[in-house]
Design a protein around this motif. Structure first.
Motif, PDB file in Angstrom:
ATOM      1  N   ASN A 123      44.916  47.156  38.484  1.00  0.00           N
ATOM      2  CA  ASN A 123      45.053  46.662  37.724  1.00  0.00           C
ATOM      3  C   ASN A 123      44.139  45.706  37.456  1.00  0.00           C
ATOM      4  O   ASN A 123      44.037  44.516  36.487  1.00  0.00           O
ATOM      5  CB  ASN A 123      46.215  45.402  38.819  1.00  0.00           C
ATOM      6  CG  ASN A 123      47.647  46.326  38.936  1.00  0.00           C
ATOM      7  OD1 ASN A 123      47.497  46.801  38.314  1.00  0.00           O
ATOM      8  ND2 ASN A 123      48.157  45.316  39.857  1.00  0.00           N
ATOM      9  N   VAL A 124      42.866  46.212  36.859  1.00  0.00           N
ATOM     10  CA  VAL A 124      41.950  45.908  35.897  1.00  0.00           C
ATOM     11  C   VAL A 124      41.355  45.340  34.868  1.00  0.00           C
ATOM     12  O   VAL A 124      42.747  46.102  33.781  1.00  0.00           O
ATOM     13  CB  VAL A 124      40.768  46.753  35.999  1.00  0.00           C
ATOM     14  CG1 VAL A 124      39.830  46.189  34.825  1.00  0.00           C
ATOM     15  CG2 VAL A 124      40.707  47.757  37.820  1.00  0.00           C
ATOM     16  N   ARG A 125      41.584  44.102  34.262  1.00  0.00           N
ATOM     17  CA  ARG A 125      41.148  43.700  32.940  1.00  0.00           C
ATOM     18  C   ARG A 125      40.241  42.710  32.970  1.00  0.00           C
ATOM     19  O   ARG A 125      39.555  42.087  33.762  1.00  0.00           O
ATOM     20  CB  ARG A 125      42.315  42.383  32.451  1.00  0.00           C
ATOM     21  CG  ARG A 125      42.167  42.224  31.412  1.00  0.00           C
ATOM     22  CD  ARG A 125      43.444  40.806  32.001  1.00  0.00           C
ATOM     23  NE  ARG A 125      43.411  40.014  29.943  1.00  0.00           N
ATOM     24  CZ  ARG A 125      44.534  40.910  29.078  1.00  0.00           C
ATOM     25  NH1 ARG A 125      44.650  42.046  29.102  1.00  0.00           N
ATOM     26  NH2 ARG A 125      43.757  39.526  28.111  1.00  0.00           N
ATOM     27  N   THR A 150      34.621  38.265  32.105  1.00  0.00           N
ATOM     28  CA  THR A 150      35.466  37.935  33.274  1.00  0.00           C
ATOM     29  C   THR A 150      36.511  39.172  33.537  1.00  0.00           C
ATOM     30  O   THR A 150      36.903  39.951  32.470  1.00  0.00           O
ATOM     31  CB  THR A 150      36.528  36.558  32.435  1.00  0.00           C
ATOM     32  OG1 THR A 150      36.195  35.131  31.924  1.00  0.00           O
ATOM     33  CG2 THR A 150      37.631  36.443  33.301  1.00  0.00           C
ATOM     34  N   ILE A 151      37.055  39.211  34.338  1.00  0.00           N
ATOM     35  CA  ILE A 151      37.228  40.855  35.634  1.00  0.00           C
ATOM     36  C   ILE A 151      38.322  40.382  36.388  1.00  0.00           C
ATOM     37  O   ILE A 151      37.882  39.331  36.991  1.00  0.00           O
ATOM     38  CB  ILE A 151      36.199  41.232  36.265  1.00  0.00           C
ATOM     39  CG1 ILE A 151      35.093  41.870  35.441  1.00  0.00           C
ATOM     40  CG2 ILE A 151      36.906  42.541  36.958  1.00  0.00           C
ATOM     41  CD1 ILE A 151      33.372  41.172  35.791  1.00  0.00           C
ATOM     42  N   SER A 152      39.349  40.584  35.846  1.00  0.00           N
ATOM     43  CA  SER A 152      40.373  40.377  37.106  1.00  0.00           C
ATOM     44  C   SER A 152      40.964  41.856  37.947  1.00  0.00           C
ATOM     45  O   SER A 152      40.904  42.927  37.115  1.00  0.00           O
ATOM     46  CB  SER A 152      41.524  39.421  36.378  1.00  0.00           C
ATOM     47  OG  SER A 152      42.021  40.533  35.407  1.00  0.00           O
ATOM     48  N   GLY A 153      41.532  42.055  38.532  1.00  0.00           N
ATOM     49  CA  GLY A 153      41.981  43.480  39.450  1.00  0.00           C
ATOM     50  C   GLY A 153      41.901  42.982  40.442  1.00  0.00           C
ATOM     51  O   GLY A 153      41.921  41.601  41.730  1.00  0.00           O
ATOM     52  N   LYS A 181      37.039  40.798  45.431  1.00  0.00           N
ATOM     53  CA  LYS A 181      36.032  40.078  45.008  1.00  0.00           C
ATOM     54  C   LYS A 181      34.819  40.227  44.780  1.00  0.00           C
ATOM     55  O   LYS A 181      33.901  40.020  43.898  1.00  0.00           O
ATOM     56  CB  LYS A 181      36.217  38.191  44.696  1.00  0.00           C
ATOM     57  CG  LYS A 181      37.199  38.021  44.190  1.00  0.00           C
ATOM     58  CD  LYS A 181      37.716  36.381  43.507  1.00  0.00           C
ATOM     59  CE  LYS A 181      39.227  36.305  43.363  1.00  0.00           C
ATOM     60  NZ  LYS A 181      39.217  34.737  43.260  1.00  0.00           N
ATOM     61  N   GLU A 185      32.385  42.230  41.581  1.00  0.00           N
ATOM     62  CA  GLU A 185      30.987  41.178  40.744  1.00  0.00           C
ATOM     63  C   GLU A 185      30.224  42.489  41.434  1.00  0.00           C
ATOM     64  O   GLU A 185      29.696  42.451  40.323  1.00  0.00           O
ATOM     65  CB  GLU A 185      30.611  40.158  41.609  1.00  0.00           C
ATOM     66  CG  GLU A 185      29.343  39.837  41.414  1.00  0.00           C
ATOM     67  CD  GLU A 185      29.591  37.936  41.393  1.00  0.00           C
ATOM     68  OE1 GLU A 185      28.024  38.007  41.384  1.00  0.00           O
ATOM     69  OE2 GLU A 185      29.876  37.361  42.190  1.00  0.00           O
ATOM     70  N   THR A 227      32.618  36.384  35.733  1.00  0.00           N
ATOM     71  CA  THR A 227      33.362  35.583  36.411  1.00  0.00           C
ATOM     72  C   THR A 227      34.538  36.363  36.807  1.00  0.00           C
ATOM     73  O   THR A 227      35.158  37.444  35.738  1.00  0.00           O
ATOM     74  CB  THR A 227      34.557  34.295  35.482  1.00  0.00           C
ATOM     75  OG1 THR A 227      33.232  33.217  34.529  1.00  0.00           O
ATOM     76  CG2 THR A 227      35.598  33.629  35.941  1.00  0.00           C
ATOM     77  N   VAL A 228      35.137  36.442  38.210  1.00  0.00           N
ATOM     78  CA  VAL A 228      35.742  37.459  38.319  1.00  0.00           C
ATOM     79  C   VAL A 228      37.281  36.320  38.979  1.00  0.00           C
ATOM     80  O   VAL A 228      37.450  34.796  39.975  1.00  0.00           O
ATOM     81  CB  VAL A 228      35.336  37.980  39.994  1.00  0.00           C
ATOM     82  CG1 VAL A 228      36.930  39.244  40.507  1.00  0.00           C
ATOM     83  CG2 VAL A 228      34.599  38.473  39.781  1.00  0.00           C
ATOM     84  N   VAL A 229      38.632  36.701  38.522  1.00  0.00           N
ATOM     85  CA  VAL A 229      39.718  35.614  37.913  1.00  0.00           C
ATOM     86  C   VAL A 229      40.697  36.521  39.538  1.00  0.00           C
ATOM     87  O   VAL A 229      40.520  37.613  39.416  1.00  0.00           O
ATOM     88  CB  VAL A 229      40.309  35.443  37.378  1.00  0.00           C
ATOM     89  CG1 VAL A 229      39.108  34.028  36.680  1.00  0.00           C
ATOM     90  CG2 VAL A 229      40.667  36.762  36.629  1.00  0.00           C
TER      91      VAL A 229
END
Length: 140
Positions: free
Chosen positions: A74-76, A102-105, A109, A113, A138-140
């Protein structure tokens, strides 16, 4: 080897001249550029803006591959690259490229990074640039 291309036309002197650039794909076709868009901040494109877009895109793709290898799902990824042009001798040189991502997944974390740090130095455009490449993550 994969080969892509871009082209440019220029007429006139540095400050009074005008140019147009195009890409093989046609995404850009005779896009105007000039001294005023490059050095005076007027609307229009310039080489540094295009390098920044290419850098952000390349980094994001490289990062997605690394995250996939690590099982992150679920990477963005949202990335920008600020390209710094500075006076050097009688001319100018690109001295810096600063990625802001900015990364989410779904996953660890710290691993996300770590993958970003690898992509920062390892993407082909980062390797191409003869500049200091830095990054804020930034990892969210």
């Amino acid at each position: 080897m994969i080969v892509n291309s871009g082209s440019a036309k220029w007429e006139g002197g540095l400050k009074d001249g005008k140019g147009a650039l195009s890409t093989r794909s046609g995404v850009l076709s005779n896009q105007p550029y000039g001294f005023n868009t490059r050095f005076e901040g007027l609307p229009g494109t310039n080489p540094e803006e295009l390098i920044g877009a290419a850098h952000a895109a390349c980094f994001s793709m490289a990062l997605s591959a690394l995250l996939q290898e690590e099982g992150i799902t679920n990477v963005r990824i949202e990335t920008s690259s600020e390209i710094g042009l500075a006076k050097e001798g009688d001319g100018f040189a690109i001295k810096t490229a600063h990625l802001n991502t900015t990364i989410s997944g779904v996953g660890d974390k710290a691993v996300i990074e770590e993958c970003a740090r690898k992509a920062e130095k390892g993407c082909p455009v980062s390797k191409l640039l003869n500049a200091e490449v830095t990054m804020d993550v930034t990892v969210v």
